[in-house]
Design a protein around this motif. Structure first.
Motif, PDB file in Angstrom:
ATOM      1  N   THR A 167       0.822  -1.213   0.000  1.00 14.93           N
ATOM      2  CA  THR A 167       0.000   0.000   0.000  1.00 14.93           C
ATOM      3  C   THR A 167       0.853   1.259   0.000  1.00 14.93           C
ATOM      4  O   THR A 167       0.586   2.209  -0.751  1.00 14.93           O
ATOM      5  N   LEU A 168       1.878   1.281   0.839  1.00 16.19           N
ATOM      6  CA  LEU A 168       2.750   2.454   0.893  1.00 16.19           C
ATOM      7  C   LEU A 168       3.446   2.694  -0.443  1.00 16.19           C
ATOM      8  O   LEU A 168       3.563   3.833  -0.902  1.00 16.19           O
ATOM      9  N   GLY A 169       3.900   1.610  -1.061  1.00 13.60           N
ATOM     10  CA  GLY A 169       4.529   1.763  -2.366  1.00 13.60           C
ATOM     11  C   GLY A 169       3.550   2.215  -3.427  1.00 13.60           C
ATOM     12  O   GLY A 169       3.867   3.063  -4.276  1.00 13.60           O
ATOM     13  N   ALA A 170       2.328   1.704  -3.368  1.00 13.56           N
ATOM     14  CA  ALA A 170       1.326   2.010  -4.390  1.00 13.56           C
ATOM     15  C   ALA A 170       0.815   3.442  -4.311  1.00 13.56           C
ATOM     16  O   ALA A 170       0.344   3.996  -5.312  1.00 13.56           O
ATOM     17  N   LEU A 171       0.886   4.047  -3.135  1.00 13.67           N
ATOM     18  CA  LEU A 171       0.383   5.415  -2.994  1.00 13.67           C
ATOM     19  C   LEU A 171       1.194   6.416  -3.814  1.00 13.67           C
ATOM     20  O   LEU A 171       0.658   7.432  -4.269  1.00 13.67           O
ATOM     21  N   LEU A 172       2.485   6.134  -4.018  1.00 14.84           N
ATOM     22  CA  LEU A 172       3.322   7.088  -4.751  1.00 14.84           C
ATOM     23  C   LEU A 172       2.844   7.305  -6.195  1.00 14.84           C
ATOM     24  O   LEU A 172       2.607   8.453  -6.594  1.00 14.84           O
ATOM     25  N   PRO A 173       2.681   6.261  -7.006  1.00 16.14           N
ATOM     26  CA  PRO A 173       2.210   6.510  -8.371  1.00 16.14           C
ATOM     27  C   PRO A 173       0.786   7.068  -8.424  1.00 16.14           C
ATOM     28  O   PRO A 173       0.459   7.839  -9.331  1.00 16.14           O
ATOM     29  N   LEU A 174      -0.052   6.709  -7.449  1.00 16.10           N
ATOM     30  CA  LEU A 174      -1.412   7.257  -7.444  1.00 16.10           C
ATOM     31  C   LEU A 174      -1.381   8.764  -7.214  1.00 16.10           C
ATOM     32  O   LEU A 174      -2.057   9.527  -7.920  1.00 16.10           O
ATOM     33  N   LEU A 175      -0.601   9.208  -6.245  1.00 13.95           N
ATOM     34  CA  LEU A 175      -0.490  10.645  -5.986  1.00 13.95           C
ATOM     35  C   LEU A 175       0.200  11.355  -7.152  1.00 13.95           C
ATOM     36  O   LEU A 175      -0.175  12.484  -7.519  1.00 13.95           O
ATOM     37  N   ALA A 176       1.189  10.687  -7.747  1.00 13.47           N
ATOM     38  CA  ALA A 176       1.924  11.298  -8.860  1.00 13.47           C
ATOM     39  C   ALA A 176       1.036  11.504 -10.080  1.00 13.47           C
ATOM     40  O   ALA A 176       1.254  12.452 -10.852  1.00 13.47           O
ATOM     41  N   PRO A 181      -0.856  18.856 -13.084  1.00 11.91           N
ATOM     42  CA  PRO A 181      -1.799  19.220 -14.155  1.00 11.91           C
ATOM     43  C   PRO A 181      -1.927  18.077 -15.160  1.00 11.91           C
ATOM     44  O   PRO A 181      -1.031  17.232 -15.275  1.00 11.91           O
ATOM     45  N   VAL A 182      -3.025  18.053 -15.888  1.00 14.38           N
ATOM     46  CA  VAL A 182      -3.309  16.947 -16.813  1.00 14.38           C
ATOM     47  C   VAL A 182      -2.158  16.696 -17.782  1.00 14.38           C
ATOM     48  O   VAL A 182      -1.758  15.553 -18.009  1.00 14.38           O
ATOM     49  N   THR A 183      -1.588  17.759 -18.344  1.00 12.85           N
ATOM     50  CA  THR A 183      -0.539  17.588 -19.354  1.00 12.85           C
ATOM     51  C   THR A 183       0.767  17.031 -18.773  1.00 12.85           C
ATOM     52  O   THR A 183       1.606  16.500 -19.505  1.00 12.85           O
ATOM     53  N   ALA A 184       0.930  17.172 -17.465  1.00 19.08           N
ATOM     54  CA  ALA A 184       2.183  16.726 -16.845  1.00 19.08           C
ATOM     55  C   ALA A 184       2.031  15.405 -16.107  1.00 19.08           C
ATOM     56  O   ALA A 184       3.012  14.884 -15.561  1.00 19.08           O
ATOM     57  N   PHE A 190       6.067   8.933 -14.513  1.00 20.49           N
ATOM     58  CA  PHE A 190       7.227   8.163 -14.971  1.00 20.49           C
ATOM     59  C   PHE A 190       8.464   8.520 -14.146  1.00 20.49           C
ATOM     60  O   PHE A 190       9.196   7.635 -13.670  1.00 20.49           O
ATOM     61  N   ALA A 191       8.710   9.821 -13.979  1.00 21.85           N
ATOM     62  CA  ALA A 191       9.906  10.258 -13.263  1.00 21.85           C
ATOM     63  C   ALA A 191       9.859   9.827 -11.797  1.00 21.85           C
ATOM     64  O   ALA A 191      10.856   9.318 -11.254  1.00 21.85           O
ATOM     65  N   ALA A 192       8.717  10.018 -11.140  1.00 25.83           N
ATOM     66  CA  ALA A 192       8.593   9.672  -9.718  1.00 25.83           C
ATOM     67  C   ALA A 192       8.742   8.176  -9.507  1.00 25.83           C
ATOM     68  O   ALA A 192       9.415   7.726  -8.568  1.00 25.83           O
ATOM     69  N   VAL A 193       8.114   7.404 -10.380  1.00 28.35           N
ATOM     70  CA  VAL A 193       8.156   5.943 -10.235  1.00 28.35           C
ATOM     71  C   VAL A 193       9.567   5.412 -10.467  1.00 28.35           C
ATOM     72  O   VAL A 193      10.065   4.569  -9.705  1.00 28.35           O
ATOM     73  N   LEU A 194      10.228   5.883 -11.500  1.00 30.00           N
ATOM     74  CA  LEU A 194      11.575   5.391 -11.784  1.00 30.00           C
ATOM     75  C   LEU A 194      12.552   5.785 -10.675  1.00 30.00           C
ATOM     76  O   LEU A 194      13.440   5.002 -10.312  1.00 30.00           O
TER      77      LEU A 194
END
Length: 242
Positions: A167-176, A181-184, A190-194
């Motif tokens: 759960t803790l790991g999964a929260l990062l890509p969800l928040l990211a 903004p939609v375009t970013a 991608f950057a946060a996950v990598l």
């Protein structure tokens, strides 16, 4: 400056014992669980984001993915550890019966184990006798089975730890995916996950004593591939109007 040692001769800052090994295994499992949460959720939300910009749809998909993944990890860990624990208990019960019914044979067997480790027959016999006099069951369980009867893994603890780490790991890509903004959204995710995967890969390699570079490269490439594939699927779904 001279190095100080404890009464046992070990350096005071050098960890030893089954308890330390067990903690390392738990920490490593937690890091891997967080890594699974990062990759699976990132792949899910990136795929959905490639098909739609609707925030509610992204949030729903992310929460559903986290819930399903955490429950799946917990159940899988509980079943796996319970099965292992049942097997260990059966082996320990068998060892206890053998100690009760054939103590002389078990003493000779323990002596042979220490001979195989390099002790002379006389020393091995003396060690076996002293250990048997102190705690025969624990001595035989550790030497013959590699088990500490007082440190069997708790399946409930394993399940909870696995679910929390995921759960803790999964929260990062969800928040990211939700906060920018939609375009970013997709570039930021991608950057946060990598970056997160590089960190978990480095920590995991450090705990295992392996090459950090190879470990980081494996998880980063795997995570990037997962997101690229789901992004492509999302794009195809969007083009097809699904």
């Amino acid at each position: 400056m001279a190095r100080t040692t404890s009464a046992s001769g070990a350096h005071p800052h050098e960890p030893h014992g089954d308890g330390f090994a067990g903690k390392l295994n738990w920490l490593r499992a937690g890091v891997l669980g967080a890594n699974d949460g990062i990759v699976s959720t990132a792949g899910l939300v990136v795929g959905v984001a490639a098909a739609t910009t609707d925030t509610a749809a992204l949030f729903t998909a992310g929460i559903a993915g986290i819930s399903a993944g955490a429950i799946s990890m917990a159940v899988g860990e509980y079943v796996s550890v319970s099965t292992q624990r049942d097997s260990e208990r059966a082996l320990l019960a068998k060892e206890r019966r053998e100690l009760r019914d054939e103590p002389d044979y078990e003493l000779a067997e323990l002596s042979e184990i220490y001979q195989a480790k390099g002790l002379t027959p006389e020393t091995a016999r003396k060690v076996a006798e002293e250990l048997t006099a102190h705690d025969a069951f624990t001595a035989h369980a550790e030497a013959e089975l590699g088990l500490n009867p007082t440190e069997l893994t708790n399946p409930w603890q394993a399940a909870l730890s696995s679910a929390v780490a995921f759960t803790l790991g999964a929260l990062l890509p969800l928040l990211a995916i939700l906060l920018p903004p939609v375009t970013a959204r997709i570039p930021v995710t991608f950057a946060a996950v990598l970056a997160a995967l590089a960190l978990t890969g480095s920590v995991s390699a450090g705990l295992g004593g392996s090459s950090r570079g190879r470990a980081v490269l494996r998880v980063v490439v795997g995570g990037a591939l997962a997101m690229a594939v789901t992004y492509g699927i999302g794009q195809l779904a969007d083009v097809a109007g699904i």
